[in-house]
Motif scaffolding. Sequence first.
Motif, PDB file in Angstrom:
ATOM      1  N   ARG A 273       0.852  -1.188   0.000  1.00 48.75           N
ATOM      2  CA  ARG A 273       0.000   0.000   0.000  1.00 48.75           C
ATOM      3  C   ARG A 273       0.885   1.233   0.000  1.00 48.75           C
ATOM      4  O   ARG A 273       2.021   1.194   0.432  1.00 48.75           O
ATOM      5  N   CYS A 274       0.336   2.320  -0.438  1.00 44.19           N
ATOM      6  CA  CYS A 274       1.077   3.571  -0.478  1.00 44.19           C
ATOM      7  C   CYS A 274       1.290   4.093   0.946  1.00 44.19           C
ATOM      8  O   CYS A 274       0.367   4.114   1.750  1.00 44.19           O
ATOM      9  N   CYS A 275       2.477   4.458   1.238  1.00 50.66           N
ATOM     10  CA  CYS A 275       2.762   5.021   2.561  1.00 50.66           C
ATOM     11  C   CYS A 275       3.942   5.982   2.435  1.00 50.66           C
ATOM     12  O   CYS A 275       4.958   5.646   1.850  1.00 50.66           O
ATOM     13  N   ASN A 276       3.772   7.157   2.997  1.00 53.69           N
ATOM     14  CA  ASN A 276       4.884   8.094   3.053  1.00 53.69           C
ATOM     15  C   ASN A 276       4.820   8.813   4.397  1.00 53.69           C
ATOM     16  O   ASN A 276       3.928   8.568   5.209  1.00 53.69           O
ATOM     17  N   LYS A 277       5.757   9.702   4.635  1.00 52.73           N
ATOM     18  CA  LYS A 277       5.826  10.347   5.945  1.00 52.73           C
ATOM     19  C   LYS A 277       4.587  11.180   6.240  1.00 52.73           C
ATOM     20  O   LYS A 277       4.216  11.341   7.394  1.00 52.73           O
ATOM     21  N   TYR A 278       3.896  11.670   5.231  1.00 55.59           N
ATOM     22  CA  TYR A 278       2.691  12.461   5.458  1.00 55.59           C
ATOM     23  C   TYR A 278       1.526  11.578   5.913  1.00 55.59           C
ATOM     24  O   TYR A 278       0.760  11.955   6.790  1.00 55.59           O
ATOM     25  N   HIS A 279       1.414  10.391   5.314  1.00 54.19           N
ATOM     26  CA  HIS A 279       0.390   9.447   5.750  1.00 54.19           C
ATOM     27  C   HIS A 279       0.635   9.016   7.203  1.00 54.19           C
ATOM     28  O   HIS A 279      -0.289   8.927   8.002  1.00 54.19           O
ATOM     29  N   ILE A 280       1.881   8.743   7.515  1.00 51.48           N
ATOM     30  CA  ILE A 280       2.221   8.314   8.870  1.00 51.48           C
ATOM     31  C   ILE A 280       1.979   9.443   9.865  1.00 51.48           C
ATOM     32  O   ILE A 280       1.450   9.220  10.959  1.00 51.48           O
ATOM     33  N   ALA A 281       2.321  10.671   9.502  1.00 55.39           N
ATOM     34  CA  ALA A 281       2.074  11.816  10.387  1.00 55.39           C
ATOM     35  C   ALA A 281       0.580  11.975  10.644  1.00 55.39           C
ATOM     36  O   ALA A 281       0.156  12.225  11.781  1.00 55.39           O
ATOM     37  N   TYR A 282      -0.232  11.806   9.613  1.00 53.08           N
ATOM     38  CA  TYR A 282      -1.685  11.903   9.764  1.00 53.08           C
ATOM     39  C   TYR A 282      -2.205  10.798  10.668  1.00 53.08           C
ATOM     40  O   TYR A 282      -3.020  11.044  11.556  1.00 53.08           O
ATOM     41  N   LEU A 283      -1.707   9.570  10.472  1.00 51.95           N
ATOM     42  CA  LEU A 283      -2.108   8.433  11.300  1.00 51.95           C
ATOM     43  C   LEU A 283      -1.789   8.697  12.772  1.00 51.95           C
ATOM     44  O   LEU A 283      -2.634   8.510  13.650  1.00 51.95           O
ATOM     45  N   LEU A 284      -0.581   9.145  13.044  1.00 55.05           N
ATOM     46  CA  LEU A 284      -0.171   9.395  14.430  1.00 55.05           C
ATOM     47  C   LEU A 284      -0.922  10.575  15.040  1.00 55.05           C
ATOM     48  O   LEU A 284      -1.307  10.532  16.217  1.00 55.05           O
ATOM     49  N   ALA A 285      -1.156  11.626  14.263  1.00 53.18           N
ATOM     50  CA  ALA A 285      -1.888  12.788  14.773  1.00 53.18           C
ATOM     51  C   ALA A 285      -3.327  12.409  15.113  1.00 53.18           C
ATOM     52  O   ALA A 285      -3.865  12.846  16.137  1.00 53.18           O
ATOM     53  N   THR A 286      -3.933  11.570  14.275  1.00 48.42           N
ATOM     54  CA  THR A 286      -5.297  11.119  14.543  1.00 48.42           C
ATOM     55  C   THR A 286      -5.342  10.281  15.810  1.00 48.42           C
ATOM     56  O   THR A 286      -6.216  10.467  16.671  1.00 48.42           O
ATOM     57  N   ALA A 287      -4.401   9.355  15.947  1.00 52.07           N
ATOM     58  CA  ALA A 287      -4.353   8.517  17.154  1.00 52.07           C
ATOM     59  C   ALA A 287      -4.144   9.374  18.393  1.00 52.07           C
ATOM     60  O   ALA A 287      -4.786   9.149  19.432  1.00 52.07           O
ATOM     61  N   LYS A 288      -3.278  10.363  18.306  1.00 49.03           N
ATOM     62  CA  LYS A 288      -3.019  11.241  19.457  1.00 49.03           C
ATOM     63  C   LYS A 288      -4.279  12.007  19.837  1.00 49.03           C
ATOM     64  O   LYS A 288      -4.644  12.076  21.018  1.00 49.03           O
ATOM     65  N   LEU A 289      -4.952  12.573  18.858  1.00 46.36           N
ATOM     66  CA  LEU A 289      -6.154  13.355  19.130  1.00 46.36           C
ATOM     67  C   LEU A 289      -7.252  12.480  19.726  1.00 46.36           C
ATOM     68  O   LEU A 289      -7.894  12.852  20.709  1.00 46.36           O
ATOM     69  N   GLU A 290      -7.471  11.296  19.141  1.00 45.37           N
ATOM     70  CA  GLU A 290      -8.571  10.449  19.576  1.00 45.37           C
ATOM     71  C   GLU A 290      -8.320   9.765  20.917  1.00 45.37           C
ATOM     72  O   GLU A 290      -9.238   9.198  21.500  1.00 45.37           O
TER      73      GLU A 290
END
Length: 61
Positions: A14-31
């Motif tokens: 699957r496509c993955c880059n540092k922006y996708h990972i940053a979004y994933l981590l930011a979402t987890a942190k917020l939630e």
Amino acid sequence: MFRSISEYYSNEKRCCNKYHIAYLLATAKLETGHTFDPVEEANWLSANVRKNIFRKCTILF
């Protein structure tokens, strides 16, 4: 953590880059209220009700 996530996505083709990972981590942190601690879903339901719902969902798949 970044390396583990990147390896997971590369193994899944699957496509993955540092922006996708940053979004994933930011979402987890917020939630999780900025704690990254696990969150209990549907905590207004009893444990038995949640287990029954889970069993019904897993039968479908």
